[in-house]
Design a protein around this motif. Structure first.
Motif, PDB file in Angstrom:
ATOM      1  N   GLU A 188       0.862  -1.192   0.000  1.00 24.82           N
ATOM      2  CA  GLU A 188       0.000   0.000   0.000  1.00 24.82           C
ATOM      3  C   GLU A 188       0.897   1.241   0.000  1.00 24.82           C
ATOM      4  O   GLU A 188       1.832   1.339   0.803  1.00 24.82           O
ATOM      5  N   PRO A 189       0.687   2.192  -0.898  1.00 23.07           N
ATOM      6  CA  PRO A 189       1.524   3.397  -0.871  1.00 23.07           C
ATOM      7  C   PRO A 189       1.340   4.163   0.439  1.00 23.07           C
ATOM      8  O   PRO A 189       0.278   4.093   1.063  1.00 23.07           O
ATOM      9  N   ALA A 190       2.387   4.855   0.849  1.00 21.07           N
ATOM     10  CA  ALA A 190       2.319   5.614   2.099  1.00 21.07           C
ATOM     11  C   ALA A 190       1.222   6.662   1.995  1.00 21.07           C
ATOM     12  O   ALA A 190       0.977   7.198   0.919  1.00 21.07           O
ATOM     13  N   PRO A 191       0.540   6.960   3.119  1.00 25.10           N
ATOM     14  CA  PRO A 191      -0.490   8.003   3.080  1.00 25.10           C
ATOM     15  C   PRO A 191       0.129   9.349   2.732  1.00 25.10           C
ATOM     16  O   PRO A 191       1.329   9.546   2.880  1.00 25.10           O
ATOM     17  N   LEU A 192      -0.677  10.252   2.274  1.00 22.55           N
ATOM     18  CA  LEU A 192      -0.201  11.593   1.943  1.00 22.55           C
ATOM     19  C   LEU A 192      -0.869  12.593   2.866  1.00 22.55           C
ATOM     20  O   LEU A 192      -2.092  12.577   3.025  1.00 22.55           O
ATOM     21  N   GLN A 193      -0.049  13.439   3.441  1.00 27.33           N
ATOM     22  CA  GLN A 193      -0.547  14.472   4.336  1.00 27.33           C
ATOM     23  C   GLN A 193      -1.563  15.351   3.609  1.00 27.33           C
ATOM     24  O   GLN A 193      -1.282  15.856   2.522  1.00 27.33           O
ATOM     25  N   GLY A 194      -2.751  15.492   4.200  1.00 30.40           N
ATOM     26  CA  GLY A 194      -3.772  16.342   3.592  1.00 30.40           C
ATOM     27  C   GLY A 194      -4.648  15.632   2.578  1.00 30.40           C
ATOM     28  O   GLY A 194      -5.447  16.280   1.899  1.00 30.40           O
ATOM     29  N   TYR A 195      -4.494  14.308   2.470  1.00 37.68           N
ATOM     30  CA  TYR A 195      -5.279  13.541   1.498  1.00 37.68           C
ATOM     31  C   TYR A 195      -6.039  12.422   2.196  1.00 37.68           C
ATOM     32  O   TYR A 195      -5.490  11.771   3.097  1.00 37.68           O
ATOM     33  N   SER A 196      -7.256  12.143   1.761  1.00 38.74           N
ATOM     34  CA  SER A 196      -7.946  10.925   2.170  1.00 38.74           C
ATOM     35  C   SER A 196      -7.324   9.769   1.376  1.00 38.74           C
ATOM     36  O   SER A 196      -6.662  10.003   0.366  1.00 38.74           O
ATOM     37  N   PRO A 197      -7.499   8.505   1.829  1.00 40.89           N
ATOM     38  CA  PRO A 197      -6.821   7.385   1.153  1.00 40.89           C
ATOM     39  C   PRO A 197      -7.142   7.309  -0.338  1.00 40.89           C
ATOM     40  O   PRO A 197      -6.247   7.070  -1.147  1.00 40.89           O
ATOM     41  N   ASP A 198      -8.389   7.520  -0.722  1.00 41.74           N
ATOM     42  CA  ASP A 198      -8.733   7.421  -2.144  1.00 41.74           C
ATOM     43  C   ASP A 198      -8.039   8.492  -2.971  1.00 41.74           C
ATOM     44  O   ASP A 198      -7.478   8.223  -4.026  1.00 41.74           O
ATOM     45  N   SER A 199      -8.102   9.707  -2.459  1.00 42.79           N
ATOM     46  CA  SER A 199      -7.492  10.771  -3.262  1.00 42.79           C
ATOM     47  C   SER A 199      -5.967  10.647  -3.246  1.00 42.79           C
ATOM     48  O   SER A 199      -5.312  11.040  -4.208  1.00 42.79           O
ATOM     49  N   ALA A 200      -5.399  10.065  -2.179  1.00 43.33           N
ATOM     50  CA  ALA A 200      -3.947   9.851  -2.162  1.00 43.33           C
ATOM     51  C   ALA A 200      -3.547   8.880  -3.267  1.00 43.33           C
ATOM     52  O   ALA A 200      -2.530   9.059  -3.936  1.00 43.33           O
ATOM     53  N   ARG A 201      -4.373   7.855  -3.465  1.00 48.66           N
ATOM     54  CA  ARG A 201      -4.064   6.871  -4.517  1.00 48.66           C
ATOM     55  C   ARG A 201      -4.091   7.540  -5.892  1.00 48.66           C
ATOM     56  O   ARG A 201      -3.181   7.390  -6.701  1.00 48.66           O
ATOM     57  N   ASP A 202      -5.137   8.318  -6.136  1.00 47.45           N
ATOM     58  CA  ASP A 202      -5.235   9.067  -7.403  1.00 47.45           C
ATOM     59  C   ASP A 202      -4.025   9.971  -7.596  1.00 47.45           C
ATOM     60  O   ASP A 202      -3.442  10.037  -8.669  1.00 47.45           O
ATOM     61  N   GLU A 203      -3.710  10.674  -6.517  1.00 43.24           N
ATOM     62  CA  GLU A 203      -2.616  11.639  -6.589  1.00 43.24           C
ATOM     63  C   GLU A 203      -1.319  10.940  -6.953  1.00 43.24           C
ATOM     64  O   GLU A 203      -0.572  11.406  -7.816  1.00 43.24           O
ATOM     65  N   ARG A 204      -1.062   9.831  -6.293  1.00 48.01           N
ATOM     66  CA  ARG A 204       0.200   9.122  -6.574  1.00 48.01           C
ATOM     67  C   ARG A 204       0.250   8.651  -8.024  1.00 48.01           C
ATOM     68  O   ARG A 204       1.311   8.679  -8.647  1.00 48.01           O
ATOM     69  N   ASP A 205      -0.889   8.250  -8.573  1.00 50.30           N
ATOM     70  CA  ASP A 205      -0.918   7.850  -9.991  1.00 50.30           C
ATOM     71  C   ASP A 205      -0.556   9.025 -10.908  1.00 50.30           C
ATOM     72  O   ASP A 205       0.279   8.906 -11.796  1.00 50.30           O
ATOM     73  N   TRP A 206      -1.218  10.165 -10.657  1.00 52.07           N
ATOM     74  CA  TRP A 206      -0.939  11.333 -11.510  1.00 52.07           C
ATOM     75  C   TRP A 206       0.507  11.794 -11.360  1.00 52.07           C
ATOM     76  O   TRP A 206       1.160  12.168 -12.332  1.00 52.07           O
ATOM     77  N   GLU A 207       1.013  11.783 -10.128  1.00 53.23           N
ATOM     78  CA  GLU A 207       2.398  12.231  -9.912  1.00 53.23           C
ATOM     79  C   GLU A 207       3.379  11.332 -10.654  1.00 53.23           C
ATOM     80  O   GLU A 207       4.368  11.803 -11.225  1.00 53.23           O
ATOM     81  N   ALA A 208       3.122  10.011 -10.615  1.00 57.31           N
ATOM     82  CA  ALA A 208       4.025   9.080 -11.307  1.00 57.31           C
ATOM     83  C   ALA A 208       4.011   9.367 -12.806  1.00 57.31           C
ATOM     84  O   ALA A 208       5.060   9.373 -13.464  1.00 57.31           O
ATOM     85  N   LYS A 209       2.820   9.650 -13.341  1.00 57.25           N
ATOM     86  CA  LYS A 209       2.727  10.004 -14.770  1.00 57.25           C
ATOM     87  C   LYS A 209       3.531  11.280 -15.039  1.00 57.25           C
ATOM     88  O   LYS A 209       4.244  11.382 -16.025  1.00 57.25           O
ATOM     89  N   PHE A 210       3.385  12.237 -14.119  1.00 57.20           N
ATOM     90  CA  PHE A 210       4.097  13.511 -14.310  1.00 57.20           C
ATOM     91  C   PHE A 210       5.611  13.291 -14.324  1.00 57.20           C
ATOM     92  O   PHE A 210       6.318  13.796 -15.194  1.00 57.20           O
ATOM     93  N   ARG A 211       6.118  12.525 -13.360  1.00 60.21           N
ATOM     94  CA  ARG A 211       7.576  12.390 -13.239  1.00 60.21           C
ATOM     95  C   ARG A 211       8.197  11.650 -14.420  1.00 60.21           C
ATOM     96  O   ARG A 211       9.411  11.718 -14.620  1.00 60.21           O
ATOM     97  N   ALA A 212       7.369  10.968 -15.200  1.00 59.13           N
ATOM     98  CA  ALA A 212       7.905  10.285 -16.392  1.00 59.13           C
ATOM     99  C   ALA A 212       8.088  11.251 -17.565  1.00 59.13           C
ATOM    100  O   ALA A 212       8.704  10.900 -18.565  1.00 59.13           O
ATOM    101  N   ILE A 213       7.552  12.460 -17.450  1.00 57.85           N
ATOM    102  CA  ILE A 213       7.550  13.362 -18.615  1.00 57.85           C
ATOM    103  C   ILE A 213       8.861  14.147 -18.815  1.00 57.85           C
ATOM    104  O   ILE A 213       9.384  14.184 -19.924  1.00 57.85           O
TER     105      ILE A 213
END
Ligand SMILES: [Zn+2]
Length: 744
Positions: free
Chosen positions: A22-47
């Motif tokens: 399970e990815p680490a929680p993110l400060q200021g995020y609920s678990p669902d939105s943290a998962r979404d966020e981590r997906d988008w961030e990973a996409k971003f860092r590949a660019i």
């Protein structure tokens, strides 16, 4: 209002080694939105792409692009067209600022021999842009006043206040003299300021080879260090009073702004200043006699360093065109979905002294790649909760002109809306370097754990932690002390430094009270091309981040930070690290006051014992220091009470996090940051409103924390110190109340 459970980041940080699926929680995020966020961030860092970074640098550094030059404007328009091509909503905002350029520069030695300084940086074979003499701004210090002076020369080391105390002990006055100071030891603008306060009538600043020339390594073009004729340009505006256009303090320099007459611009120097190369400085220094300079004053020129005064007598003539120039800030906006009126602002400047590959284009290129990455995600359906404002500033080099004028122009809106400002400037190979607001210390540690170091494949966080254990002062330095190693291993977060000045975050943090961060990589390459014609594409692609992988790392780091701030349900400020840091600052300044007192008592005693006269060498006369009044004990209780209130409020905030409803907590968090400011600012410099951080009045770039109190103690103004302790103690209590009110 939806019931909002915020998962405490502490879980992640107390067990940084834990590995779970399970990815680490993110400060200021609920678990669902943290998962979404981590997906988008990973996409971003590949660019971000090193080839793109290289192409931006090649384009932006093709010609000199200082304020007022044709290519400065062309670069702004090119950046605008890139933003638009990527689909961003962008525009250029212009301001009209005072920008002096050299009309006449003359430096000659009149006695004991004639010598005329060249004041030129020659073309270097193989380095194509070094030959663009027609467009290069000559070497000079911007915002020096006009002057034509002839006087004996005095060598003043770095020209900081301690150096003048040493001169006093040697019985040497600079009254009526021209001083020659070497670069380093302080921001350059402090040198003419302190020289003038001591009665000097002119100031030369040179680059000693010990500091960034052949003593450090091979010189350009054989190596990265400063060649004999390389000169460091730079502003000498009195920025610790206020940065930005000298004629429009506190307001945007728009077309119709009310302007001060030039004679009332207090941030110009009081005496003429000129920067020179060590090629030009050596004959002058070699002609000095008088006492031999103390060992720590000696540079690496093949001469015996004397202080003077004279017999070298020099003639300095520096005259300027006092023109108004237009500056071009490029501003792009990605509107927020949930909180369009909370802004995450990201900036880097685009102007340079000459071609400016390292400063600033290494950082500008990273910002452009972030913009391209965020635009790409937007097209794929990503929508930030908050508005992202991307700023590419003009006029940073002269005095933070573009950022200051824009932020002063939009101050009213920024005070309401700006949540965080993230800055970068030059970038190179090595370790993550972070300074900023300690309310963001935990946040940026979290980001650093998610970015990979291109050389070691460790996280940039891990690499920085290990480096601080190995040699906190840099390569070749001593390893960390045992207590520091223990803290590095056990404290959840690596400490970040506080922000002084020296780049575009200044107006956001110090004037408007916007939580700010400054990010960059560095520490593995050194050089001596800063603010010279040799800071160009050839130098950067031979001696710095030659494959642009640290440019990519900067884009990944700053871009991740921007996304994570913009997407969070609750702004990820944290007050534990902040309060811990304030505690340290209060301890530091009470120790400083104690030591000041002890030193004065001890020195008065030594004077009484006749120590100075008894130990004086009669052939090398010195002047004993004067007796000083013994300072009173200061009462630090108001600061301690303020700290106690902060600690209490922080504890309550952390408890409230677990069961709070979101409500308008975000808006109230933004208000907490403003509570660190006072409208009437610091003593004698009202533009600087932040009461936790400020650039030092006598350091320029170097930070002074709890500045009103610390500087009063340093300057031995005991009554002022007492008053400021009470005032800053109240600021801490007000901030504590604001923290407690977030989840009221
Ligand atoms: Zn810069």
């Amino acid at each position: 209002m939806k019931n909002f459970v915020i998962y405490s980041i502490c879980i992640a940080f107390l067990a940084p080694q834990a590995r779970t699926a399970e990815p680490a929680p993110l400060q200021g995020y609920s678990p669902d939105s943290a998962r979404d966020e981590r997906d988008w961030e990973a996409k971003f860092r590949a660019i971000p792409d090193p080839a793109a970074l290289r192409a931006y640098m090649l384009h932006l550094t093709a010609r000199p692009h200082h304020v007022g030059s044709a290519y400065d404007r062309e670069n702004a328009q090119w950046i605008l067209s890139q933003f638009k091509e990527w689909g961003l909503d962008a525009k250029i905002e212009t301001y009209d600022v005072l920008f002096p350029t050299p009309k006449e520069r003359l430096l000659e030695m009149l006695e004991p021999a004639r010598f005329t300084a060249r004041l030129e940086e020659p073309t270097v074979a193989g380095d194509a842009t070094s030959s663009q003499h027609g467009e290069q701004l000559p070497s000079y210090n911007a915002y020096s006043i006009d002057g034509d002076v002839s006087a004996p020369l005095v060598y003043v080391n770095y020209g900081v206040p301690e150096d003048y105390e040493a001169l006093d002990r040697l019985g040497i006055s600079v009254k009526g003299a021209i001083v020659i100071a070497r670069y380093g030891g302080s921001w350059r603008g402090i040198k003419p300021k302190v020289a003038a306060e001591h009665g000097a009538i002119g100031c030369l600043i040179y680059s000693d080879p010990r500091d960034d020339g052949y003593y450090q390594g091979d010189t350009f073009p054989n190596g990265p260090f400063r060649p004999a004729d390389g000169v460091q340009r730079g502003s000498v505006m009195d920025m610790p009073i206020y940065p930005g256009d000298p004629l429009t303090p506190g307001v945007g320099a728009t077309k119709d702004a009310k302007r001060l007459p030039l004679s009332e611009a207090v941030t110009l120097t009081k005496i003429p200043v000129l920067p020179i190369s060590y090629g030009d400085a050596q004959p002058l220094l070699a002609a000095l006699k008088g006492p031999v300079a103390p060992e720590r004053w000696r540079g690496a020129l093949p001469i015996t360093y004397h202080i003077g005064p004279g017999p070298a007598k020099v003639h300095l003539r520096a005259m300027f065109n006092w023109d108004t120039k237009t500056i071009y800030d490029v501003i792009a906006r990605i509107p927020g979905g949930a909180y369009p009126d909370q802004w995450i602002i990201r900036g880097n400047h685009h102007d340079a002294w000459v071609n400016g590959a390292e400063d600033p284009v290494s950082g500008t290129s990273a910002l452009l790649e972030e913009a391209r990455g965020l635009a790409t995600l937007s097209r794929q359906g990503w929508k930030p909760r908050r508005t992202i404002v991307l700023c590419v500033w003009d006029g940073e080099e002269e005095g933070l002109l573009g950022s200051t004028e824009w932020a002063e122009d939009h101050a009213e809106e920024l005070r309401r809306k700006a949540a965080v400002y993230i800055n970068s400037d030059t970038n190179g190979r090595g370790y993550l370097q972070v300074e900023g607001s300690h309310t963001l210390e935990k946040f940026i540690n979290g980001v650093a754990r998610d970015v990979e170091d291109p050389e070691t494949r460790l996280s940039v966080w891990k690499r920085l932690q290990l480096r601080r254990m190995a040699n906190p002062a840099g390569p070749g330095g001593a390893p960390a002390a045992p207590a520091d190693r223990q803290e590095l291993r056990e404290r959840a977060d690596l400490r970040i430094g506080a922000l002084g000045s020296g780049s575009d975050y200044t107006v956001f943090l110090d004037h408007l009270g916007v939580a700010s961060l400054n990010l960059g990589y560095g520490g593995e390459d050194d050089g001596g091309i800063y603010h010279s014609v040799y800071d160009d594409f050839y130098w950067y692609t031979h001696f710095s981040d030659t494959d642009f992988v640290y440019g990519r790392a900067l884009a990944q780091t700053a871009g991740t930070a921007v996304m994570r701030l913009a997407d969070a349900e609750l702004l990820p400020y944290d007050f534990d690290d902040f309060t811990d840091t304030i505690h340290r600052y209060i301890e530091e300044i009470s120790k400083l006051a104690r030591e000041q007192r002890d030193q004065i008592v001890e020195r008065n005693r030594q004077i009484g014992e006749g120590l100075f006269t008894a130990t004086e060498d009669p052939r090398h006369k010195t002047v004993p220091p004067p007796k000083e009044a013994v300072p009173p004990f200061l009462n630090f209780a108001p600061l301690e009470n303020g700290l106690a209130a902060l600690q209490r409020a922080t504890g309550l905030y952390d408890q409230a996090l677990a069961r709070a409803t979101l409500g308008d907590a975000n808006a109230r968090l933004i208000a907490v940051e403003r509570a660190f400011t006072l409208d009437d600012g610091l003593p004698n410099r009202p533009w600087f409103k932040h009461q936790i951080y400020a650039p030092g009045l006598y350091t320029g770039y170097g930070v002074k924390t709890l500045p009103a109190v610390r500087e009063a103690i340093e300057q031995k103004q005991w009554k002022l110190a007492d008053e400021q302790i009470v005032r800053v103690g109240k600021v801490l209590e007000t901030a504590a109340a604001a923290i407690q009110a977030v989840f009221r």
